[in-house]
Design an enzyme around this catalytic site. Structure first.
Site, PDB file in Angstrom:
ATOM      1  N   GLY A  56      49.721  36.402  40.987  1.00 26.67           N
ATOM      2  CA  GLY A  56      48.967  37.623  40.730  1.00 26.67           C
ATOM      3  C   GLY A  56      49.112  38.606  41.874  1.00 26.67           C
ATOM      4  N   ILE A  59      47.963  38.759  44.945  1.00 24.65           N
ATOM      5  CA  ILE A  59      48.260  38.211  46.269  1.00 24.65           C
ATOM      6  C   ILE A  59      49.597  37.483  46.261  1.00 24.65           C
ATOM      7  CG2 ILE A  59      47.481  36.624  48.075  1.00 24.65           C
ATOM      8  CD1 ILE A  59      44.586  37.193  47.009  1.00 24.65           C
ATOM      9  N   THR A  90      44.767  29.709  50.756  1.00 21.78           N
ATOM     10  CA  THR A  90      43.914  30.851  51.090  1.00 21.78           C
ATOM     11  C   THR A  90      43.173  31.328  49.844  1.00 21.78           C
ATOM     12  OG1 THR A  90      45.788  32.349  50.731  1.00 21.78           O
ATOM     13  CG2 THR A  90      45.369  31.645  53.000  1.00 21.78           C
ATOM     14  N   ARG A 122      40.775  29.226  47.020  1.00 22.23           N
ATOM     15  CA  ARG A 122      39.438  28.637  47.003  1.00 22.23           C
ATOM     16  C   ARG A 122      39.556  27.151  47.340  1.00 22.23           C
ATOM     17  NH1 ARG A 122      37.903  33.078  47.376  1.00 22.23           N
ATOM     18  NH2 ARG A 122      36.379  34.224  46.110  1.00 22.23           N
ATOM     19  N   GLU A 140      31.616  25.114  52.557  1.00 21.67           N
ATOM     20  CA  GLU A 140      31.791  25.982  53.727  1.00 21.67           C
ATOM     21  C   GLU A 140      30.454  26.230  54.403  1.00 21.67           C
ATOM     22  OE1 GLU A 140      33.924  29.364  52.139  1.00 21.67           O
ATOM     23  OE2 GLU A 140      35.795  28.231  52.034  1.00 21.67           O
ATOM     24  N   HIS A 157      37.464  31.025  56.195  1.00 28.22           N
ATOM     25  CA  HIS A 157      37.464  31.860  54.990  1.00 28.22           C
ATOM     26  C   HIS A 157      37.487  33.345  55.382  1.00 28.22           C
ATOM     27  CE1 HIS A 157      36.111  31.973  50.505  1.00 28.22           C
ATOM     28  NE2 HIS A 157      36.941  32.960  50.788  1.00 28.22           N
ATOM     29  N   ALA A 179      40.622  35.123  55.381  1.00 30.56           N
ATOM     30  CA  ALA A 179      41.920  35.699  55.003  1.00 30.56           C
ATOM     31  C   ALA A 179      41.792  37.115  54.468  1.00 30.56           C
ATOM     32  CB  ALA A 179      42.615  34.806  53.969  1.00 30.56           C
TER      33      ALA A 179
END
Length: 336
Positions: free
Chosen positions: A162, A164, A242, A244, A273, A291, A293
Protein backbone atom coordinates in the site's frame (compact mmCIF):
# COMPACT_ATOMS: atom_id res chain seq x y z
CA UNK A 1 -24.80 30.39 17.42
CA UNK A 2 -22.58 28.65 19.96
CA UNK A 3 -19.12 27.80 18.71
CA UNK A 4 -18.51 24.08 18.11
CA UNK A 5 -16.39 22.60 20.89
CA UNK A 6 -13.36 20.49 20.01
CA UNK A 7 -11.29 18.29 22.32
CA UNK A 8 -7.71 17.34 21.44
CA UNK A 9 -6.89 14.18 23.40
CA UNK A 10 -3.20 13.91 22.54
CA UNK A 11 -0.26 16.20 23.17
CA UNK A 12 1.21 15.03 19.86
CA UNK A 13 -1.26 17.10 17.88
CA UNK A 14 0.36 20.46 18.64
CA UNK A 15 3.80 19.21 19.56
CA UNK A 16 5.58 20.26 16.37
CA UNK A 17 3.59 23.33 15.39
CA UNK A 18 0.67 25.36 16.73
CA UNK A 19 -0.50 26.09 13.19
CA UNK A 20 -3.21 23.38 13.02
CA UNK A 21 -4.69 24.56 16.33
CA UNK A 22 -4.59 28.20 15.28
CA UNK A 23 -6.41 27.33 12.05
CA UNK A 24 -9.17 25.59 14.02
CA UNK A 25 -9.58 28.57 16.36
CA UNK A 26 -9.67 31.00 13.46
CA UNK A 27 -12.32 28.83 11.77
CA UNK A 28 -14.57 29.25 14.82
CA UNK A 29 -13.91 26.27 17.09
CA UNK A 30 -13.47 26.43 20.85
CA UNK A 31 -10.41 24.23 21.26
CA UNK A 32 -9.54 22.42 24.47
CA UNK A 33 -6.15 20.67 24.62
CA UNK A 34 -5.56 17.72 26.92
CA UNK A 35 -3.08 14.84 27.08
CA UNK A 36 -4.96 11.57 27.38
CA UNK A 37 -2.50 9.48 25.38
CA UNK A 38 -2.78 5.71 25.31
CA UNK A 39 -0.09 5.17 27.97
CA UNK A 40 -2.42 6.71 30.58
CA UNK A 41 -5.21 4.35 29.61
CA UNK A 42 -2.94 1.29 29.77
CA UNK A 43 -1.62 2.23 33.21
CA UNK A 44 -5.14 2.44 34.58
CA UNK A 45 -5.11 6.20 35.04
CA UNK A 46 -7.91 6.68 32.53
CA UNK A 47 -10.85 4.27 32.47
CA UNK A 48 -13.60 3.82 29.92
CA UNK A 49 -16.02 5.59 32.26
CA UNK A 50 -13.55 8.47 32.62
CA UNK A 51 -13.47 8.95 28.86
CA UNK A 52 -17.28 8.82 28.70
CA UNK A 53 -17.35 11.83 31.02
CA UNK A 54 -14.44 13.65 29.39
CA UNK A 55 -15.94 13.73 25.90
CA UNK A 56 -19.32 15.06 27.01
CA UNK A 57 -19.97 18.57 25.77
CA UNK A 58 -17.76 18.23 22.68
CA UNK A 59 -18.82 18.23 19.05
CA UNK A 60 -15.57 16.75 17.77
CA UNK A 61 -12.63 14.92 19.33
CA UNK A 62 -9.17 14.43 17.86
CA UNK A 63 -7.57 11.10 18.76
CA UNK A 64 -4.65 8.91 17.78
CA UNK A 65 -5.30 5.56 16.11
CA UNK A 66 -4.29 3.58 19.20
CA UNK A 67 -6.44 5.53 21.67
CA UNK A 68 -9.45 3.28 22.36
CA UNK A 69 -12.83 4.79 21.53
CA UNK A 70 -15.47 2.20 22.43
CA UNK A 71 -19.16 1.80 21.75
CA UNK A 72 -19.95 2.81 25.32
CA UNK A 73 -17.99 6.05 24.91
CA UNK A 74 -19.73 6.89 21.65
CA UNK A 75 -23.21 6.10 22.94
CA UNK A 76 -22.69 8.10 26.14
CA UNK A 77 -21.60 11.24 24.25
CA UNK A 78 -24.22 13.98 24.35
CA UNK A 79 -23.28 16.03 21.27
CA UNK A 80 -20.46 14.22 19.48
CA UNK A 81 -20.60 14.64 15.71
CA UNK A 82 -17.08 13.68 14.62
CA UNK A 83 -14.08 11.61 15.65
CA UNK A 84 -11.04 12.87 13.75
CA UNK A 85 -8.26 10.30 13.92
CA UNK A 86 -4.92 11.99 13.19
CA UNK A 87 -3.31 8.62 12.39
CA UNK A 88 -3.43 6.19 9.50
CA UNK A 89 -4.30 3.19 11.69
CA UNK A 90 -7.71 2.95 13.33
CA UNK A 91 -7.95 -0.50 14.93
CA UNK A 92 -8.79 0.97 18.38
CA UNK A 93 -11.90 2.78 17.14
CA UNK A 94 -15.36 1.17 17.13
CA UNK A 95 -16.24 2.26 13.61
CA UNK A 96 -19.56 0.44 13.48
CA UNK A 97 -20.76 2.04 16.72
CA UNK A 98 -19.85 5.46 15.34
CA UNK A 99 -21.69 4.82 12.08
CA UNK A 100 -24.80 3.56 13.89
CA UNK A 101 -24.84 6.69 16.04
CA UNK A 102 -24.31 9.11 13.14
CA UNK A 103 -20.78 10.08 14.16
CA UNK A 104 -18.38 10.88 11.33
CA UNK A 105 -14.97 9.17 11.61
CA UNK A 106 -12.01 10.18 9.46
CA UNK A 107 -8.40 9.08 9.26
CA UNK A 108 -5.23 10.00 7.37
CA UNK A 109 -3.90 7.11 5.30
CA UNK A 110 -0.49 7.88 3.87
CA UNK A 111 0.03 11.02 5.95
CA UNK A 112 3.06 9.51 7.68
CA UNK A 113 4.00 7.02 4.98
CA UNK A 114 7.31 8.70 4.15
CA UNK A 115 8.36 8.63 7.79
CA UNK A 116 7.49 4.94 8.21
CA UNK A 117 9.23 4.02 4.96
CA UNK A 118 12.40 5.80 6.11
CA UNK A 119 12.31 3.89 9.41
CA UNK A 120 11.77 0.56 7.68
CA UNK A 121 14.84 1.05 5.49
CA UNK A 122 16.77 2.32 8.51
CA UNK A 123 15.96 -0.82 10.49
CA UNK A 124 16.98 -3.02 7.54
CA UNK A 125 20.38 -1.34 7.55
CA UNK A 126 20.72 -1.21 11.33
CA UNK A 127 20.03 -4.93 11.76
CA UNK A 128 22.07 -6.07 8.76
CA UNK A 129 25.02 -3.91 9.81
CA UNK A 130 24.57 -4.79 13.54
CA UNK A 131 24.74 -1.11 14.42
CA UNK A 132 23.12 -1.29 17.85
CA UNK A 133 25.24 -4.27 18.89
CA UNK A 134 28.44 -2.55 17.81
CA UNK A 135 27.39 0.66 19.54
CA UNK A 136 26.83 -1.23 22.80
CA UNK A 137 30.30 -2.76 22.51
CA UNK A 138 31.91 0.65 22.15
CA UNK A 139 29.93 2.16 25.02
CA UNK A 140 31.00 -0.65 27.34
CA UNK A 141 34.67 -0.12 26.47
CA UNK A 142 34.93 -2.95 23.97
CA UNK A 143 36.20 -3.11 20.41
CA UNK A 144 35.03 -6.01 18.27
CA UNK A 145 35.02 -5.86 14.48
CA UNK A 146 32.02 -8.05 13.74
CA UNK A 147 31.09 -9.42 10.35
CA UNK A 148 27.96 -7.75 8.94
CA UNK A 149 25.77 -8.15 5.85
CA UNK A 150 24.98 -5.92 2.87
CA UNK A 151 21.62 -5.05 1.35
CA UNK A 152 23.17 -4.45 -2.06
CA UNK A 153 21.69 -6.74 -4.72
CA UNK A 154 19.90 -8.90 -2.16
CA UNK A 155 16.18 -9.76 -2.26
CA UNK A 156 13.60 -7.68 -0.41
CA UNK A 157 10.17 -9.10 0.34
CA UNK A 158 7.41 -6.56 1.00
CA UNK A 159 4.23 -7.85 2.65
CA UNK A 160 1.65 -5.13 2.03
CA UNK A 161 2.21 -2.92 -0.99
CA UNK A 162 0.00 0.00 0.00
CA UNK A 163 1.10 3.59 0.64
CA UNK A 164 4.08 2.65 2.80
CA UNK A 165 5.08 -0.50 0.95
CA UNK A 166 5.29 1.43 -2.31
CA UNK A 167 7.49 4.10 -0.75
CA UNK A 168 9.82 1.45 0.65
CA UNK A 169 10.09 -0.08 -2.83
CA UNK A 170 11.01 3.29 -4.31
CA UNK A 171 13.64 3.97 -1.64
CA UNK A 172 15.28 0.58 -2.04
CA UNK A 173 16.01 1.07 -5.75
CA UNK A 174 19.42 2.53 -4.97
CA UNK A 175 20.50 -0.75 -3.39
CA UNK A 176 19.69 -2.59 -6.64
CA UNK A 177 17.72 -5.13 -4.66
CA UNK A 178 15.38 -7.61 -6.28
CA UNK A 179 11.92 -6.82 -4.92
CA UNK A 180 9.14 -9.33 -4.48
CA UNK A 181 5.80 -8.53 -2.87
CA UNK A 182 2.61 -10.01 -1.48
CA UNK A 183 -0.69 -8.15 -1.21
CA UNK A 184 -4.38 -8.96 -1.48
CA UNK A 185 -4.64 -6.07 -3.96
CA UNK A 186 -3.06 -6.29 -7.41
CA UNK A 187 -1.05 -3.13 -8.16
CA UNK A 188 -0.30 -4.08 -11.74
CA UNK A 189 1.06 -0.74 -12.97
CA UNK A 190 3.28 -0.24 -9.91
CA UNK A 191 4.62 -3.79 -10.12
CA UNK A 192 5.53 -3.28 -13.75
CA UNK A 193 7.05 0.18 -13.23
CA UNK A 194 9.37 -1.00 -10.46
CA UNK A 195 9.98 -4.54 -11.77
CA UNK A 196 8.39 -6.15 -8.71
CA UNK A 197 7.25 -9.76 -8.80
CA UNK A 198 4.00 -10.66 -7.02
CA UNK A 199 4.36 -13.94 -5.10
CA UNK A 200 2.69 -15.96 -2.36
CA UNK A 201 3.65 -15.34 1.28
CA UNK A 202 5.38 -18.71 1.37
CA UNK A 203 7.54 -17.97 -1.66
CA UNK A 204 8.30 -14.50 -0.37
CA UNK A 205 9.52 -15.85 2.97
CA UNK A 206 11.67 -18.50 1.26
CA UNK A 207 13.37 -16.16 -1.21
CA UNK A 208 13.83 -12.93 0.75
CA UNK A 209 16.98 -11.75 2.49
CA UNK A 210 14.89 -9.07 4.19
CA UNK A 211 11.15 -9.20 4.85
CA UNK A 212 9.36 -5.96 5.75
CA UNK A 213 5.78 -5.78 7.03
CA UNK A 214 3.31 -3.09 5.87
CA UNK A 215 -0.17 -4.51 6.42
CA UNK A 216 -2.99 -3.26 8.64
CA UNK A 217 -3.95 -5.21 11.75
CA UNK A 218 -7.20 -7.11 11.28
CA UNK A 219 -8.56 -10.61 11.76
CA UNK A 220 -6.71 -11.92 8.71
CA UNK A 221 -3.31 -10.47 9.66
CA UNK A 222 -3.26 -10.98 13.43
CA UNK A 223 -0.59 -13.61 14.14
CA UNK A 224 0.04 -13.96 10.40
CA UNK A 225 3.81 -14.29 10.80
CA UNK A 226 4.12 -17.39 12.94
CA UNK A 227 6.33 -20.46 13.19
CA UNK A 228 5.19 -21.92 9.86
CA UNK A 229 6.27 -18.88 7.83
CA UNK A 230 9.34 -18.07 9.94
CA UNK A 231 10.72 -21.58 9.39
CA UNK A 232 10.63 -20.94 5.62
CA UNK A 233 13.08 -18.01 5.89
CA UNK A 234 16.80 -18.19 5.24
CA UNK A 235 18.96 -18.44 8.34
CA UNK A 236 20.69 -15.26 7.14
CA UNK A 237 17.42 -13.32 6.68
CA UNK A 238 16.12 -10.30 8.58
CA UNK A 239 12.51 -9.49 9.56
CA UNK A 240 11.40 -5.85 9.92
CA UNK A 241 8.05 -4.81 11.39
CA UNK A 242 6.92 -1.18 11.38
CA UNK A 243 3.22 -2.05 10.92
CA UNK A 244 1.50 -3.46 14.02
CA UNK A 245 2.99 -5.73 16.67
CA UNK A 246 0.30 -8.43 16.81
CA UNK A 247 0.87 -9.26 13.14
CA UNK A 248 3.89 -11.25 14.34
CA UNK A 249 3.73 -14.13 16.81
CA UNK A 250 6.42 -12.86 19.21
CA UNK A 251 7.12 -16.19 20.89
CA UNK A 252 7.64 -17.83 17.51
CA UNK A 253 9.90 -14.94 16.48
CA UNK A 254 11.90 -15.32 19.69
CA UNK A 255 12.50 -18.99 18.92
CA UNK A 256 13.45 -18.14 15.33
CA UNK A 257 16.06 -15.64 16.51
CA UNK A 258 17.30 -17.66 19.49
CA UNK A 259 17.62 -20.92 17.56
CA UNK A 260 19.02 -19.35 14.39
CA UNK A 261 16.14 -19.88 11.98
CA UNK A 262 16.72 -16.24 10.97
CA UNK A 263 19.53 -13.78 11.55
CA UNK A 264 17.89 -10.71 13.08
CA UNK A 265 14.83 -8.50 13.49
CA UNK A 266 14.04 -4.79 13.57
CA UNK A 267 10.86 -4.03 15.50
CA UNK A 268 9.25 -0.62 15.86
CA UNK A 269 6.00 -2.20 17.08
CA UNK A 270 5.21 -4.85 19.66
CA UNK A 271 2.27 -7.06 20.64
CA UNK A 272 1.85 -5.00 23.81
CA UNK A 273 3.34 -1.54 24.21
CA UNK A 274 5.56 -1.04 26.12
CA UNK A 275 6.69 -4.61 25.30
CA UNK A 276 5.85 -7.17 27.97
CA UNK A 277 7.67 -10.11 26.35
CA UNK A 278 11.13 -9.01 27.43
CA UNK A 279 13.13 -12.06 26.23
CA UNK A 280 12.50 -10.99 22.62
CA UNK A 281 13.62 -7.37 22.90
CA UNK A 282 16.61 -8.35 25.07
CA UNK A 283 18.18 -10.44 22.28
CA UNK A 284 21.39 -9.02 20.78
CA UNK A 285 20.14 -9.63 17.24
CA UNK A 286 16.99 -7.54 17.77
CA UNK A 287 16.74 -3.77 17.40
CA UNK A 288 13.62 -2.30 19.02
CA UNK A 289 12.18 1.19 18.91
CA UNK A 290 9.13 2.69 20.63
CA UNK A 291 6.47 2.75 17.87
CA UNK A 292 7.96 5.95 16.47
CA UNK A 293 8.26 5.07 12.77
CA UNK A 294 5.49 7.47 11.81
CA UNK A 295 6.36 10.14 14.36
CA UNK A 296 8.74 12.42 12.50
CA UNK A 297 8.27 16.18 12.80
CA UNK A 298 7.27 16.37 9.16
CA UNK A 299 4.74 13.53 9.46
CA UNK A 300 3.23 15.00 12.63
CA UNK A 301 2.57 18.35 10.99
CA UNK A 302 1.18 16.67 7.87
CA UNK A 303 -1.23 14.58 9.95
CA UNK A 304 -2.30 17.66 11.87
CA UNK A 305 -3.01 19.70 8.76
CA UNK A 306 -4.91 16.88 7.07
CA UNK A 307 -7.00 16.38 10.21
CA UNK A 308 -7.84 20.08 10.40
CA UNK A 309 -8.92 20.20 6.76
CA UNK A 310 -11.29 17.28 7.30
CA UNK A 311 -12.85 18.84 10.42
CA UNK A 312 -13.42 22.23 8.81
CA UNK A 313 -14.88 20.64 5.67
CA UNK A 314 -17.36 18.59 7.73
CA UNK A 315 -18.49 21.39 10.04
CA UNK A 316 -19.15 23.56 6.98
CA UNK A 317 -21.56 20.85 5.89
CA UNK A 318 -19.27 19.22 3.33
CA UNK A 319 -17.94 15.70 2.98
CA UNK A 320 -14.27 15.23 3.90
CA UNK A 321 -12.04 12.65 2.28
CA UNK A 322 -10.83 9.44 3.95
CA UNK A 323 -14.13 8.66 5.69
CA UNK A 324 -14.54 5.43 7.69
CA UNK A 325 -18.29 5.84 8.21
CA UNK A 326 -19.93 5.96 4.76
CA UNK A 327 -23.45 7.29 4.78
CA UNK A 328 -22.94 9.62 7.75
CA UNK A 329 -23.61 13.26 6.90
CA UNK A 330 -23.49 16.43 8.97
CA UNK A 331 -26.60 16.71 11.18
CA UNK A 332 -28.51 19.95 10.76
CA UNK A 333 -27.09 23.26 9.58
CA UNK A 334 -23.32 23.92 9.24
CA UNK A 335 -21.77 25.25 12.46
CA UNK A 336 -18.93 27.36 11.05
Amino acid sequence: MEKPRLLITTKRFGQVSREPIEILETAGFTVVEKSYDIEFHEQGKLTEDDVCELIKGYDVIIVTGIFPITRKMIESADRLKMIANRSAGFNALDIEAARENGVMVTYNPGANADSVADMAVGLMLAVSKRMAELDRKIRSGGWERMMTSDLYRKTLGIIGLGNIGKKVAKRIQGFEMTIIANDIVEYKEFLEAYKIESVSKEELMERSDVVTMHTPLNTSTRGMIGEKLLRLMKNTAVLVNTARGPIVDEKALYRALKEGWISGAGLDVHATEPPSFRPLVDLDNVISTCHVAGSSKEASLNMGMQTVNKIITYFKGGMPDCVLTPGVTFPGEPMI
